[in-house]
Design an enzyme around this catalytic site. Structure first.
Site, PDB file in Angstrom:
ATOM      1  N   GLU A 153       0.839  -1.208   0.000  1.00 36.77           N
ATOM      2  CA  GLU A 153       0.000   0.000   0.000  1.00 36.77           C
ATOM      3  C   GLU A 153       0.872   1.255   0.000  1.00 36.77           C
ATOM      4  OE1 GLU A 153      -4.228  -1.466   1.879  1.00 36.77           O
ATOM      5  OE2 GLU A 153      -2.728  -0.783   3.323  1.00 36.77           O
ATOM      6  N   ASP A 277      -2.713  -9.255   8.253  1.00 36.23           N
ATOM      7  CA  ASP A 277      -1.856  -8.293   8.967  1.00 36.23           C
ATOM      8  C   ASP A 277      -1.501  -8.826  10.354  1.00 36.23           C
ATOM      9  OD1 ASP A 277      -2.256  -6.675   6.784  1.00 36.23           O
ATOM     10  OD2 ASP A 277      -3.962  -5.651   7.689  1.00 36.23           O
TER      11      ASP A 277
HETATM   12  O1  RIB Z   1      -5.690  -5.825   5.644  1.00 37.07           O
HETATM   13  C1  RIB Z   1      -6.776  -5.085   6.096  1.00 37.07           C
HETATM   14  C2  RIB Z   1      -6.580  -3.642   5.790  1.00 37.07           C
HETATM   15  O2  RIB Z   1      -6.574  -3.472   4.392  1.00 37.07           O
HETATM   16  C3  RIB Z   1      -7.678  -2.759   6.302  1.00 37.07           C
HETATM   17  O3  RIB Z   1      -7.396  -2.238   7.568  1.00 37.07           O
HETATM   18  C4  RIB Z   1      -7.809  -1.691   5.218  1.00 37.07           C
HETATM   19  O4  RIB Z   1      -7.395  -0.443   5.664  1.00 37.07           O
HETATM   20  C5  RIB Z   1      -6.934  -2.163   4.074  1.00 37.07           C
HETATM   21  O5  RIB Z   1      -5.778  -1.456   3.981  1.00 37.07           O
END
Ligand code: RIB
Length: 334
Positions: A153, A277
Site C-alpha cells: 500500500e 496483517d
Molecule cells: O488488511 C486489512 C486492511 O486493508 C484494512 O485495515 C484496510 O485499511 C486495508 O488497507
C-alpha cells in the site's frame, strides 16, 4: 480486548528506543459496514457501521507491538481529521509511530464490507500513503532493526529503498505483497528474505512472473495444489523463505530445501479483515521472540491471526501477548 494494553511500553518519541521491528507502510482510516450478505450490483442493504484505525502497515505494527515486540511504525497521513485520529489512537494505545503529515493529500481511507460469515470486501483510497518517499524515512531505525516489514500500500520505490537499506544492515526483510497490484515490481524480491502472500496474492504473483509460465493461474487452483507443487512454485521467486497464508487452512512455509504446512486453529471468526496483517505482525514479533527461527515465528503468527478474527475491526482486534500465551497454553493442553 482493550485498545491500550498494560504490556505495551509508553514512549514519548518515536526514536527514543531502538525498535527491533520497524514497519514502513500504510495508515488507513477504515469505514467498516457489517451486513448479513454483500450487496449485489445495483442493490442497497442495511447494515451496522464502525470506524476504526487500519491500513496494512499500521495493523501489522499494532499486531507486533501487542504480541510483545514493540514496533516502530513509519507512515504518512493527511492534515485532516483522520490523520489526527491516527496519532491519537497510536498515542493512546502505546504504538510508537512516526507519522509524516502530507498537507496536500488526504489520509488514506477504506470502505470495508463484512458479511455474516466474517468475510470481507475492501476498497482502499491510498491518499497520503502513496506520497511517503524515501526522504521521509529516517535512516537510524532501519540500521538498528532486526526485522523490517513492508507491504503493497506504498510507493514501490519507497519499499525498494527500505528493503535495500535494511538488508544491507543485516535486518531480516519481510515483504507482504498485499494488496496484489498489477504494477508489482519483481525487483523488490532481490531485497526480500521472507515473502508473505495470501493465496490470491500468490496466484497474482505467479501470473505476473514471466518464468512461471502460469499466466492464468486462479486462486482456486492454488488452493488445490499438492504441497510439493506449491513448494516448487514458491521456489520460483528466488526468495529464501515464502510463507503462503491459507485463511482457515493455516499457512504453508517454503524454505530452500524443506516445506511445512502449519494447521489452523479452530476459532469462531466474526471478522477476518486484517487477519493477514495479524499474521505478518505476529510473525515479525515471533522472529524477535524466537531468535529469527522461521517455523516457531510462523506457529506464533498463526495463533495471532486466529485470535484476531474473533474480534471486530482491524488494528483494534490485534491480541495482546498475554492473550496469545493463554490461547497457546490452552491448545497445548487439549
Ligand atoms: O488488511 C486489512 C486492511 O486493508 C484494512 O485495515 C484496510 O485499511 C486495508 O488497507
Amino acid at each position: 480486548m482493550g485498545l491500550a494494553s498494560d504490556l505495551i511500553p509508553r514512549l514519548s518519541h518515536p526514536f527514543s528506543m531502538k525498535a527491533r521491528v520497524v514497519i514502513v507502510g500504510s495508515f488507513i482510516q477504515d469505514l467498516a459496514f457489517y451486513t448479513k450478505s454483500f450487496p449485489q450490483p445495483g442493490e442497497s442493504v442495511i447494515g451496522d457501521f464502525r470506524a476504526g484505525p487500519g491500513g496494512k502497515g499500521f495493523n501489522q505494527a499494532v499486531a507486533a507491538t501487542r504480541a510483545g515486540a514493540p514496533a516502530l511504525f513509519i507512515g504518512a497521513v493527511g492534515h485532516d481529521v483522520f490523520g489526527a485520529g491516527a496519532k491519537k489512537f497510536a498515542h493512546d494505545a502505546g504504538i510508537v509511530a512516526h507519522f509524516v503529515v502530507k498537507k496536500k493529500e488526504p489520509t488514506g481511507t477504506a470502505v470495508v464490507s463484512i458479511n455474516a460469515a466474517g468475510q470481507n470486501q475492501i476498497i482502499v483510497a491510498l491518499g497520503a500513503n502513496l506520497t511517503l518517499h524515501k526522504q521521509d524515512i529516517p535512516a537510524a531505525p532501519l540500521k538498528d532493526a532486526q526485522v523490517v516489514v513492508c507491504q503493497g500500500e506504498s510507493d514501490f520505490r519507497t519499499v525498494a529503498h527500505v528493503l535495500r537499506t535494511a538488508r544491507k544492515t543485516g535486518a531480516t526483510t519481510v515483504l507482504n505483497p498485499a494488496p496484489m497490484r498489477t504494477d508489482f515490481d519483481f525487483d523488490l524480491l532481490r531485497h526480500t528474505e521472507v515473502l508473505v502472500p495470501n493465496e490470491t496474492e500468490f496466484a497474482g504473483l505467479m501470473r505476473a512472473l514471466p518464468r512461471s509460465g502460469l499466466r492464468t493461474l486462479a486462486t482456486e487452483e492454488v488452493r488445490r495444489l499438492p504441497a510439493d507443487q506449491l513448494h516448487h512454485l514458491c521456489r520460483l521467486f528466488n526468495v529464501p523463505i515464502v510463507i503462503v497464508t491459507l485463511g482457515d487452512r493455516g499457512c504453508f512455509v517454503s524454505q530452500p530445501d524443506v516445506y511445512t504446512h502449519i494447521s489452523p486453529h479452530e476459532v469462531d471468526a466474526v471478522d477476518t479483515t486484517g487477519a493477514g496483517d495479524a499474521f505478518v505482525g505476529g510473525f515479525a514479533a515471533g522472529l524477535v521472540k524466537f531468535n529469527r527461527n522461521v517455523l516457531e515465528a510462523a506457529h506464533f503468527a498463526n495463533a495471532v491471526a486466529a485470535l484476531a478474527v474473533t474480534q471486530h475491526g482491524t488494528a483494534a482486534a490485534m491480541p495482546t501477548a498475554r492473550e496469545i500465551s493463554r490461547f497457546l497454553r490452552k491448545r497445548d493442553h487439549k
